[in-house]
Scaffold this active site. Structure first.
Site, PDB file in Angstrom:
ATOM      1  N   THR A  12       0.829  -1.212   0.000  1.00 35.93           N
ATOM      2  CA  THR A  12       0.000   0.000   0.000  1.00 35.93           C
ATOM      3  C   THR A  12       0.857   1.253   0.000  1.00 35.93           C
ATOM      4  OG1 THR A  12      -1.852  -1.091   1.055  1.00 35.93           O
ATOM      5  CG2 THR A  12      -1.693   1.274   1.405  1.00 35.93           C
ATOM      6  N   SER A  58       1.594  -7.453  -1.060  1.00 35.55           N
ATOM      7  CA  SER A  58       2.377  -8.425  -0.277  1.00 35.55           C
ATOM      8  C   SER A  58       1.640  -9.749  -0.065  1.00 35.55           C
ATOM      9  CB  SER A  58       2.795  -7.838   1.070  1.00 35.55           C
ATOM     10  OG  SER A  58       1.728  -7.821   1.989  1.00 35.55           O
ATOM     11  N   THR A  91       1.683  -4.376   4.264  1.00 34.72           N
ATOM     12  CA  THR A  91       1.501  -4.698   5.674  1.00 34.72           C
ATOM     13  C   THR A  91       0.893  -6.084   5.898  1.00 34.72           C
ATOM     14  OG1 THR A  91      -0.683  -3.647   5.719  1.00 34.72           O
ATOM     15  CG2 THR A  91       1.203  -2.273   6.327  1.00 34.72           C
ATOM     16  N   ASP A  92       0.198  -6.620   4.879  1.00 35.62           N
ATOM     17  CA  ASP A  92      -0.542  -7.871   5.113  1.00 35.62           C
ATOM     18  C   ASP A  92       0.359  -9.028   5.531  1.00 35.62           C
ATOM     19  OD1 ASP A  92      -2.862  -6.571   4.519  1.00 35.62           O
ATOM     20  OD2 ASP A  92      -3.108  -7.424   2.514  1.00 35.62           O
TER      21      ASP A  92
HETATM   22  N1  ASP Z   1      -2.629  -5.462   0.592  1.00 34.33           N
HETATM   23  C1  ASP Z   1      -1.587  -4.540   0.961  1.00 34.33           C
HETATM   24  C2  ASP Z   1      -0.271  -5.302   0.975  1.00 34.33           C
HETATM   25  O1  ASP Z   1      -0.018  -6.018   1.900  1.00 34.33           O
HETATM   26  C3  ASP Z   1      -1.877  -3.951   2.286  1.00 34.33           C
HETATM   27  C4  ASP Z   1      -0.868  -2.954   2.800  1.00 34.33           C
HETATM   28  O2  ASP Z   1       0.234  -2.816   2.319  1.00 34.33           O
HETATM   29  O3  ASP Z   1      -1.221  -2.260   3.777  1.00 34.33           O
HETATM   30  O4  ASP Z   1       0.474  -5.190   0.033  1.00 34.33           O
END
Ligand code: ASP
Length: 317
Positions: A12, A58, A91-92
């Site tokens: 993100t 991710s 973050t995932d």
């Molecule tokens: N779906 C995103 C990822 O993990 C979520 C994020 O980065 O906050 O790439």
């Protein structure tokens, strides 16, 4: 001035969508060099160079990408002109990548993961602040920033003003900016895995138990992977029907795979004394996704449940 290398993987923090909006964007859409160049104050903290390792959501991370990060960090860590490494990551699965690196890296320079909960195109993106924090930690160590629960291990996670040990950090909120906490995963001497010559890690399935969950999932997962992690209820429990299927996995006449029992509860641990099926492995305090990382690493060395149990025993509450 100290030098930091940013290894960018997407997420993100590199997401783009309708200008001003926090949701409905595509992760891993913007080149990291552009993101880094736009962070106010970064140039006063360190001389930053950027390498784009990949640009993905991710949730699409693979063990091949983890191994690529590992070998690049090892190369950078021995360069006298590199003081630290920052990894920009979605973050995932950030806690899984952090866990993998904590168990495979043995370097004396800080490696700091960060990301964002809002895309770069949001009205108030959190990526620039998080990246600035991560670079500060990469050049100054944990002491550079107040707050957080990091004990000063080399793999750290810097997010929303906090610095946490990479191994214990866990995403606990799906939407809030302050999405991570450092869970108390008390560790002594960590297991360490050397992966020279390994191109990808063995596949492991994580099975979530819920009331009346279909026991056929167990045999299906055993047929398609080299190991299973069960996210059990409570202190690692599941139904009689699952007990019967898991017994077949660990001691039946067909394909046998190691089964690690973790818990779907976010606090506490699963201990060997409470295991429902002899021959399974207790995950102790490692939550299911991180237990899967450790099992995948352990499987590069052994399939023996007793030997695998020794790795998990380090993670007592
Ligand atoms: N779906 C995103 C990822 O993990 C979520 C994020 O980065 O906050 O790439």
């Amino acid at each position: 001035m100290k030098k930091v290398v940013v290894l960018a993987t997407g997420g993100t923090i590199a997401g783009a969508g309708e200008p001003g909006k926090n949701v409905g964007y595509k992760s891993g859409a913007i080149e990291a060099a552009d993101l880094v160049a736009a962070v106010p104050g970064l140039a006063q903290v360190a001389q930053v160079s950027v390498e784009q390792v990949c640009n993905i959501n991710s949730d699409d991370v693979t063990s091949a990408i983890w191994l690529r990060l590992l070998s690049r960090i090892k190369e950078l860590a021995v360069k006298p002109d590199v003081d630290g490494v920052v990894i920009m990551h979605g973050t995932d699965t950030m806690e899984e990548t952090a866990c993998f690196l904590a168990l495979t890296l043995d370097v004396q320079k800080p490696v700091v993961l960060t990301g964002a909960m809002r895309p770069a195109t949001a009205a108030e993106p959190d990526g620039p602040t998080n990246l600035l924090l991560a670079v500060k930690v990469a050049v100054g160590g944990v002491a550079a920033v107040a707050g957080g629960t990091a004990s000063g291990g080399r793999v750290l996670l810097a997010f929303a003003g906090k610095v946490m040990d990479g191994l214990s950090a866990q995403k606990i909120h799906a939407n809030a900016l302050d999405a991570f906490v450092g869970m108390p995963v008390g560790v002594g001497a960590l297991p360490h895995f050397e992966l020279d010559g390994v191109a990808e890690l063995p596949k492991v399935a994580v099975l979530y138990f819920n009331a009346e969950a279909d026991p056929a999932q167990v045999a299906f997962a055993a047929g398609r992977s080299e190991g299973i992690v069960v996210a059990g209820a409570g202190a690692g429990e599941f139904s009689e029907a699952w007990i019967a299927e898991i017994k077949k996995c660990v001691s039946g006449p067909g394909k046998r795979v190691p089964v690690v029992v973790s818990t779907r509860i976010s606090n506490g641990e699963v201990v060997p004394e409470q295991l429902l099926v002899p021959g399974t492995v207790a995950a102790y305090a490692l939550p299911p996704a991180k237990a899967a990382v450790l099992l995948r690493l352990a499987l590069t060395q052994t399939q023996n449940p007793g030997s695998i149990q020794k790795f998990f025993k380090k993670f007592v509450v």
